[in-house]
Design an enzyme around this catalytic site. Structure first.
Site, PDB file in Angstrom:
ATOM      1  N   LYS A   1       1.156  -9.979  -8.331  1.00  0.00           N
ATOM      2  CA  LYS A   1       1.766  -9.426  -9.535  1.00  0.00           C
ATOM      3  C   LYS A   1       2.735 -10.422 -10.156  1.00  0.00           C
ATOM      4  CE  LYS A   1       1.914  -4.601  -7.885  1.00  0.00           C
ATOM      5  NZ  LYS A   1       1.110  -3.948  -8.929  1.00  0.00           N
TER       6      LYS A   1
ATOM      7  N   ARG B   1      -5.797   2.655  -2.867  1.00  0.00           N
ATOM      8  CA  ARG B   1      -7.005   3.449  -2.611  1.00  0.00           C
ATOM      9  C   ARG B   1      -7.697   3.019  -1.317  1.00  0.00           C
ATOM     10  NH1 ARG B   1      -9.434   1.640  -8.242  1.00  0.00           N
ATOM     11  NH2 ARG B   1      -7.183   1.489  -8.586  1.00  0.00           N
TER      12      ARG B   1
END
Length: 460
Positions: A237, A311
């Site tokens: 990020k 996830r």
């Protein structure tokens, strides 16, 4: 130490008689209201241009007035505590039990301060109205503050091991059982994706497994995303995006807070709480884009982006949850930025395979001022998760429907016969609002608890 119970006390008639009244003032018909209830404060109201505007607080020497605007926000009393000194206060016109409870809860939510690293002032104390159930009010308030405290704590002090300790602390209060599977034991016990995501971090990944309640009662399993920090992995990020990633365990924090309410209320359920707790870090053994892993249920998963790690840890936990065929599986996760694009920072996106449950949650969200908004498991988008080398790709490379495709991925790990509900929550207030100070937040769990309390009434 300031806790939720520092901000209120159970009803005490004698103490309330000496306390400062707090009036909830509507904007519509303000002049008439003032004439009927507080004409002596006319000049003060005019001097401050106070007409009951939503969230405005007017303080007199012997009274406090909180503007309720159109009266739609039942938690608006939470605007007051930040403006008031420590002392005793009571709600002068809160109304029936339901409105009184929400007004009192708004106060306590607005009184929240995170005091782990600095001294904070003692909050103003609300004497609960007589028609508020102090016992249930207390554990709901404590749950909201617990979720906020966990999310607000920086990762240095809220890594996977600290999250496990937080679960054990709550479990100890209610005689729940906790099992923790850690490090290489995750591989030995078939949790390959939890291990893959967390293996690059110094602090070992783990699966936290809490159980509570009578084994013959309906099984309800909560699954909370416990990514204690998310660098993005090798798909790193930017600094701005990484700056808020201590909150990426917000799903776990909220799931634990919900579990605490269920246990405190002694609901007639067999509760299970699963939290895959990891840090998504970068090192020589970090998992990579393009890798393929076999998940717990045998499905092979191609990794397209290491910044879609939530996830991956959730799917192993969901597969475990499904193995005992519970009556319902509910997951909470700070899963996608796409959910924020769709619904902003205040609404919790809800995905559900059970229409009745979705309707009940939506209704409860309005009732208790904990709003949710249903999103679709739109199967036409499942093709976005196709892989040429594995059973499924864990993330779409399209810029479209990011929250939906993430939910569809998770749904693959829950058999159709098991009702499944998923919340893609933010777990954060980006700015101060009445009852919602900037920082970590409880999302959807009061609505969920309200439905569960109706469906699974108290044991004993």
């Amino acid at each position: 130490m300031v806790t939720s119970t520092s901000a209120f006390v159970p009803h005490d008639s004698e103490r309330a008689r000496k306390a400062t009244p707090v009036w909830l003032v509507p904007e519509e018909g303000f002049d008439r209201w003032l004439e009927e209830h507080a004409i002596g404060y006319l000049l003060l109201a005019k001097a401050n241009r106070f007409t009951g505007q939503q969230g405005r607080v007017l303080i007199a020497a012997d009274a406090v007035f909180v503007g309720t605007g159109d009266e739609q926000d039942k938690l608006i009393s939470g605007a007051a505590p930040a403006h008031l000194p420590h002392g005793d206060y009571f709600l002068a016109n809160a109304g029936d039990a339901e409105r009184s409870t929400l007004a009192a809860l708004g106060w306590v939510m607005g009184a929240y301060q995170f005091g782990k690293y600095r001294d904070v002032a003692e909050p103003p104390v609300l004497i609960l109205p007589e028609n508020v159930d102090a016992d249930s009010f207390t554990f709901i308030a404590e749950a909201v503050w617990l979720a906020r405290d966990l999310v607000n704590t920086p990762t240095e002090d809220m890594g996977p091991e600290h999250l496990a300790d937080a679960v054990k602390a709550v479990a100890g209060r209610y005689k729940a059982q906790v099992k923790v599977t850690e490090g290489v034991s995750l591989l030995k016990q078939n949790f390959p994706l939890i291990h893959a995501v967390g293996r690059a971090a110094e602090r070992a990944p783990r699966l936290i497994d809490l159980t509570w309640g009578d084994k013959d009662d309906p099984k309800i399993t909560l699954v909370g995303k416990g990514v204690c920090f998310d660098t993005g992995g090798l798909n790193i990020k930017g600094g701005k995006g990484m700056g808020l990633m201590k909150k990426d365990m917000g799903g776990a924090a909220n799931a634990l807070a919900l579990a605490s309410m269920i246990m405190a209320a002694k609901l007639k359920v067999r509760l299970r709480l699963l939290i895959p707790a990891v840090e998504n870090n970068i090192s020589g053994n970090a998992y990579r884009p393009g890798d393929v892993f076999k998940s717990r249920n045998g499905m092979t998963v191609e990794i397209s982006n290491t910044d879609a790690e939530g996830r991956l840890v959730l799917c192993d936990a969901l597969a475990l949850a499904a193995e005992e065929t519970p009556a319902h599986i509910i997951s909470l996760a700070t899963l996608t930025g796409a959910a924020r694009v769709a619904l902003g920072s205040e609404l919790a996106p809800l995905y559900a395979t059970d229409d009745s449950f979705a309707q009940d949650i939506t209704k409860a969200g309005g009732k208790v001022q904990d709003p949710v908004w249903r999103m679709p498991f739109w199967e036409n988008y499942a093709s976005m998760l196709s892989s040429s080398i594995a059973d499924i790709n864990h993330a779409s490379d399209s810029g479209f429907a990011g929250s939906i495709t993430a939910a569809l991925y998770l749904k693959k790990f829950v058999p159709e016969k098991i009702p499944y509900t998923h919340f893609d929550i933010y777990a954060w207030n980006p700015s101060d609002r009445p009852a919602h100070p900037k920082g970590g937040e409880a999302f959807a769990i009061r609505a969920l608890f309200d439905v569960m309390r109706e469906r699974y009434p108290q044991n004993g």
